[in-house]
Design a protein around this motif. Structure first.
Motif, mmCIF file in Angstrom:
data_model
loop_
_atom_site.group_PDB
_atom_site.id
_atom_site.type_symbol
_atom_site.label_atom_id
_atom_site.label_comp_id
_atom_site.label_asym_id
_atom_site.label_seq_id
_atom_site.Cartn_x
_atom_site.Cartn_y
_atom_site.Cartn_z
ATOM 1 N N CYS A 91 45.287 25.524 27.455
ATOM 2 C CA CYS A 91 45.883 24.197 27.300
ATOM 3 C C CYS A 91 46.534 24.123 25.919
ATOM 4 C CB CYS A 91 44.834 23.106 27.460
ATOM 5 S SG CYS A 91 45.545 21.444 27.262
ATOM 6 N N CYS A 94 44.570 20.662 24.000
ATOM 7 C CA CYS A 94 43.178 20.725 23.530
ATOM 8 C C CYS A 94 42.733 22.156 23.231
ATOM 9 C CB CYS A 94 42.244 20.074 24.550
ATOM 10 S SG CYS A 94 42.084 20.987 26.096
ATOM 11 N N SER A 96 41.786 24.513 25.095
ATOM 12 C CA SER A 96 40.764 25.117 25.951
ATOM 13 C C SER A 96 41.358 26.327 26.683
ATOM 14 C CB SER A 96 40.219 24.089 26.950
ATOM 15 O OG SER A 96 41.248 23.637 27.794
ATOM 16 N N CYS A 132 46.095 21.030 30.577
ATOM 17 C CA CYS A 132 44.953 21.016 31.493
ATOM 18 C C CYS A 132 44.865 19.651 32.191
ATOM 19 C CB CYS A 132 43.669 21.337 30.740
ATOM 20 S SG CYS A 132 43.072 19.988 29.700
ATOM 21 N N CYS A 135 43.913 16.689 29.850
ATOM 22 C CA CYS A 135 44.983 16.283 28.933
ATOM 23 C C CYS A 135 46.138 15.621 29.675
ATOM 24 C CB CYS A 135 45.462 17.466 28.110
ATOM 25 S SG CYS A 135 44.250 17.985 26.876
HETATM 26 ZN ZN ZN Z 1 43.675 20.143 27.475
#
Ligand code: ZN
Ligand code: MN
Length: 141
Positions: A91, A94, A96, A132, A135
């Motif tokens: 992502c 964020c 991730s 993601c 988000c």
């Molecule tokens: Zn994210």
């Protein structure tokens, strides 16, 4: 824990409490942590452990094939105790990182790369980027 100690010993590595904690954390997570994330997570347990020690330990693990290093193009590398061949998606918001265990098109992609370049490929590492689901939802608020 005994099993992890045995794995380190099998690779000829001296087993220290810090090494064992780093290895244990990596083996029990799917978040693909950075060295900084590992350092912060283990600070309470190992207050005297430096970030440099975490980096050095991760390098050692990578050299011994116990951990794979992911270069996702950010400032810091991410680490994965799952050393099997698999791809990742990150992502961009964020940061991730999620596993993509099997992608049906990879063999076709390998064939295309081999036929267009004449290379005999040994391996590949695929990274995908985007937003993601979490988000995406936050973006709608
Ligand atoms: Zn994210
Ligand atoms: Mn992974």
């Amino acid at each position: 824990m005994l099993e992890l100690t045995a794995i380190l010993k099998e690779h000829g590595l001296k087993v220290t409490p810090q090494r064992l904690s780093i290895f244990k954390m990596l083996r029990s997570t799917h978040i693909h942590p950075s060295a900084e994330t590992i350092y912060k997570a283990l600070q309470a347990e190992h207050p005297t452990m430096s970030l440099a020690t975490v980096y050095k330990t991760l390098d050692t693990f990578v050299q011994h094939g116990l951990v794979q290093q992911l270069n996702l193009g950010e400032d810091s590398y991410r680490y994965d105790a799952d050393t099997s061949k698999h791809s990742h998606v990150q992502c961009t918001k964020c940061k991730s990182v999620i596993d993509l265990p099997s992608l049906n098109q990879v063999p076709a992609l390998r064939n295309e790369v081999q036929s267009t370049t004449g290379f005999i490929l040994s391996h590949e590492q695929l990274y995908f980027y985007g937003l993601c689901p979490t988000c995406q939802e936050e973006g709608q608020n």
